[in-house]
Enzyme design. Structure first.
Site, PDB file in Angstrom:
ATOM      1  N   LYS A 118       0.860  -1.196   0.000  1.00 41.56           N
ATOM      2  CA  LYS A 118       0.000   0.000   0.000  1.00 41.56           C
ATOM      3  C   LYS A 118       0.892   1.239   0.000  1.00 41.56           C
ATOM      4  CE  LYS A 118      -2.754   1.209   3.607  1.00 41.56           C
ATOM      5  NZ  LYS A 118      -2.170   2.503   4.045  1.00 41.56           N
ATOM      6  N   GLU A 120       0.848   5.469   0.134  1.00 43.77           N
ATOM      7  CA  GLU A 120       0.066   6.669   0.461  1.00 43.77           C
ATOM      8  C   GLU A 120       0.317   7.787  -0.540  1.00 43.77           C
ATOM      9  OE1 GLU A 120      -0.073   6.409   5.308  1.00 43.77           O
ATOM     10  OE2 GLU A 120       0.333   8.333   4.420  1.00 43.77           O
ATOM     11  N   GLU A 183      -9.325   7.455   3.397  1.00 47.00           N
ATOM     12  CA  GLU A 183      -9.310   7.686   4.856  1.00 47.00           C
ATOM     13  C   GLU A 183      -9.920   9.054   5.172  1.00 47.00           C
ATOM     14  OE1 GLU A 183      -5.683   6.783   6.936  1.00 47.00           O
ATOM     15  OE2 GLU A 183      -6.459   7.599   8.822  1.00 47.00           O
TER      16      GLU A 183
HETATM   17  O1  KIV Z   1      -1.571   1.902   8.675  1.00 51.04           O
HETATM   18  C1  KIV Z   1      -2.790   1.643   8.716  1.00 51.04           C
HETATM   19  O2  KIV Z   1      -3.296   0.966   9.609  1.00 51.04           O
HETATM   20  C2  KIV Z   1      -3.632   2.176   7.643  1.00 51.04           C
HETATM   21  C3  KIV Z   1      -5.109   2.092   7.822  1.00 51.04           C
HETATM   22  C4  KIV Z   1      -5.554   3.191   8.706  1.00 51.04           C
HETATM   23  C5  KIV Z   1      -5.822   2.100   6.535  1.00 51.04           C
HETATM   24  O3  KIV Z   1      -3.137   2.698   6.690  1.00 51.04           O
END
Ligand code: KIV
Length: 272
Positions: A118, A120, A183
Site C-alpha cells: 500500500k 500513500e 481515509e
Molecule cells: O496503517 C494503517 O493501519 C492504515 C489504515 C488506517 C488504513 O493505513
C-alpha cells in the site's frame, strides 16, 4: 511467491466490486491475530504502518521501518490461508521516488508471502505507483487523510476538496493500483468516488458507500488501556478486549499476592 491455494487474489478482490460484495479488511501485525482474522472470513489483512502507533506507542506512523514492516508482514502472511495480505510501504521510500519505492516493495514481496503493498498519496505519487506496478507488484493506493504527510501538512488533514480527491484517486487508478483506501473522506464524496472508480474503494471513516471497510485491530477490539469511549469516532468497538485484559491482570495480581495462584493443578508434583 504464488498465492496459497484458495487465497484471495487481486482478481478476486476486483470481482467482489463487480458483483457488489463488500470487502472486509482489518489491520494485523502478528501470527495469532492474523490466523483468527483469516479464519473469521476477512478478505484482506493490512500490515499497516499504524504498527508504529498502536504496537510501538509512537506518536505518528513515521517511525515504522522497512525491516519492522517485513518482520510483521512475514508473520501475518504465514498465517493467512485465504485473506489477501497487503503491506504498507513505510515512510519515506515512496517519497524518495520510483526507484527507492520499487526497491523497498521488492524486498517486501521477496522476504514475505504478502501479495501487495500500500502506497500513500494521490496524483503526486502516481509515477511511483506506476513504477511499482510495472515491476510486477500489486498496489493499493491510499488517498484522503494521509498520515505519512502529517509533518508536511502540519497535522492530520481531512481532504474535503472534491476536485482534488477525484484527481488523486483517478491518477492512482490510472497508474495501475487495484484498490484504494479512502481515509476520513466525507461520505458523499466517498460514495460518488466508489461509483466512478472501477477499482474498489476501501473506506476508513468514509461511510458505507465504499466498496469495503478497513479498521485498525486495536480500535475494533479496544486493545489498549483506554476507555472504549475514547476510540476514534470512525471506529466501532466490537469487543472490549482492553477491559477484559485489565480485569484478568488485576485478578492474577490479587491471586499471586493472596497465594491463590498457583494452585495444586498448576504445580508440578502435586497429588491429583
Ligand atoms: O496503517 C494503517 O493501519 C492504515 C489504515 C488506517 C488504513 O493505513
Amino acid at each position: 511467491m504464488a498465492n496459497k491455494a484458495g487465497a484471495n487474489s487481486v482478481l478476486k478482490i476486483l470481482e467482489m466490486k463487480k458483483r457488489g460484495e463488500k470487502i472486509a479488511v482489518v489491520t494485523a501485525y502478528d501470527y495469532p491475530t492474523a490466523r483468527m482474522a483469516d479464519a473469521a472470513g476477512l478478505d484482506m489483512l493490512l500490515v499497516g504502518d499504524s504498527l508504529a502507533t498502536v504496537v510501538q506507542g509512537r506518536p505518528t506512523t513515521l517511525g515504522a521501518t522497512l525491516d519492522q514492516m517485513i518482520y510483521h508482514a512475514e508473520a501475518v502472511a504465514r498465517a493467512a490461508e485465504r485473506a489477501l495480505v497487503v503491506v504498507d510501504v513505510p515512510f519515506p521510500y515512496c517519497q524518495l521516488g520510483p526507484d527507492e519505492a520499487v526497491r523497498a516493495c521488492a524486498r517486501i514481496l521477496k522476504e514475505t508471502e504478502a501479495t501487495a503493498v500500500k502506497i500513500e498519496g494521490g496524483a503526486s505519487r502516481a509515477e511511483t505507483v506506476r513504477a511499482v506496478v510495472a515491476a510486477g507488484i500489486p498496489v493499493v493506493g491510499h488517498c484522503g487523510l494521509v498520515p505519512q504527510s502529517v509533518k508536511a501538512l502540519g497535522g492530520y488533514k481531512v481532504q474535503r476538496d472534491w476536485d482534488q480527491l477525484l484527481e488523486d484517486t483517478t491518477a492512482i487508478q490510472e497508474a495501475g493500483a487495484f484498490a484504494v483506501v479512502l481515509e476520513c473522506v466525507e461520505r458523499e464524496h466517498a460514495a460518488e468516488l466508489s461509483k466512478r472508480l472501477t477499482i474498489p474503494t476501501i473506506g476508513i471513516g468514509a461511510g458505507v458507500g465504499c466498496d469495503g471497510q478497513v479498521l485498525v485491530f486495536h480500535d475494533l477490539f479496544n486493545f489498549s488501556e483506554k476507555d472504549p469511549s475514547e476510540t476514534p469516532k470512525h471506529a466501532r468497538v466490537y469487543r472490549d478486549l482492553g477491559g477484559l485484559i485489565g480485569e484478568g491482570f488485576r485478578e492474577y495480581v490479587a491471586d499471586v499476592k493472596a497465594e491463590r495462584f498457583p494452585g495444586d493443578a498448576e504445580s508440578f508434583g502435586a497429588k491429583k
